[in-house]
Write an enzyme that holds these catalytic residues in place. Sequence first.
Site, PDB file in Angstrom:
ATOM      1  N   HIS A 113       0.827  -1.214   0.000  1.00 40.61           N
ATOM      2  CA  HIS A 113       0.000   0.000   0.000  1.00 40.61           C
ATOM      3  C   HIS A 113       0.862   1.265   0.000  1.00 40.61           C
ATOM      4  CE1 HIS A 113       1.088   0.886   4.117  1.00 40.61           C
ATOM      5  NE2 HIS A 113       1.016  -0.422   4.331  1.00 40.61           N
ATOM      6  N   GLU A 217      -1.755  -7.297   7.447  1.00 39.53           N
ATOM      7  CA  GLU A 217      -0.409  -7.090   7.985  1.00 39.53           C
ATOM      8  C   GLU A 217      -0.166  -7.976   9.205  1.00 39.53           C
ATOM      9  OE1 GLU A 217       2.477  -6.695   7.677  1.00 39.53           O
ATOM     10  OE2 GLU A 217       3.100  -4.598   7.777  1.00 39.53           O
TER      11      GLU A 217
END
Length: 384
Positions: A113, A217
């Site tokens: 990202h 994550e």
Amino acid sequence: MKATTLTALGLAASGASARWHEADGATIRYSTVSGYFLQDEPTTNPSGFDYAAWNFGLLNRTYPTDGWGHHQPSSGSVASTQWQRFARWVDYLNSNCRNDGRTRYKVLVMGRHGQGWHNVAETYYGTPAWNCYWAELDGNGTATWADPLLTPQGAAEASRANAYFASRLRDHGMPAFDSYYSSPLKRCIQTADGTFSSLHLPAGKPFRPTIKELFREGISIHTCDRRSTRREIRAFAPASFRFEEGFTEEDELWQGAQSKGETEAHEQARSKTVLDDVFAHDDGTWLSVTSHSGEIRSLLAVLGHREFGLGTGQIIPVLVRAEAVRGGGGSPPPGTTTAPGFTFEATCTAPPVTSIAGQGCVCSTTGGVPALASATPTPSLRQM
Ligand SMILES: *[C@@H]1O[C@H](CO)[C@@H](O)[C@H](O)[C@H]1NC(C)=O
Ligand SMILES: *[C@@H]1O[C@H](CO)[C@@H](O)[C@H](O)[C@H]1NC(C)=O
């Protein structure tokens, strides 16, 4: 025609959904096939590497299938591009005449990202103070970093990726992806949408990303690793995004409230789980995954790829070979039985004095005497 039918039938998974029968009850063993991308080469320095300076790293080389054209290329016509020739070679590797179905090759293109507000805050406070105190809060009143959004720079990184993919598809014959996957964290949904939604894609290969829990994550105690509820994500994500089957309303994995974070072994085991899921159910070859620095590091480890750290908005392609292994031949998946899944992560109740590598956070106390929070260090992972 066939592709359209398959898309219509696609369940919670992606467009090209079909079970890999040879993998039923088998162990899937992964390897990175090197020799195709610069990022695989030991001589390539990951630090500062930019995909946009190198055609995503695709090496200029020949393949045994060069010149095999499906459409009888007449001499004098425009030569196939590097991407087209590479795609033909990968198709050949997957073709029935070459393997018995126990091996599958996929091109996994993993993007981190763009910059999020938590990235800015970690820089602002410094990593020790961030890990020991600030990252456990939702924000500081000015900035919010619980399931944070992209900063303007992060959005610009997604736009840059968008322009680069557009040029590869339009001018360089790069194949469109068969499927797209995203982490459930908002910064990845924004990045995937900003990167892909406005591309001119072939009718049979629309941008219909699947949100998969396990592409999230590393699950530290930081609030940037706690996802929003399914309902909140649904309201946030564009309509093109779909949830995988079984995606729960609440985040059932984050244990930050108990000061417990995921171990590296746990992250690798669940990275393998999500890869197994994708490989067993998606028979597309070109797959896009939008995820995070820590999680992509973990996926690369499971794939047997060398370490290759990604800056925000960076992208790495990997040619993956997956083999369905039966009987005793399969090596056990990493860290399933003996390693603890989550362990205590020490923090301070106020901004720390400092933190000592390998020891932990040095908290300030009311008596004024700094005290070590615990012998268990907060991992100095740069959670992003
Ligand atoms: C391959 O050649 C093209 C055109 O010369 C160049 O732009 C690209 O960076 C080269 N790729 C690599 C990995 O060296
Ligand atoms: C909150 O953190 C941001 C950096 O993320 C910083 O720019 C801002 O000044 C901080 N606000 C306060 C009130 O400390």
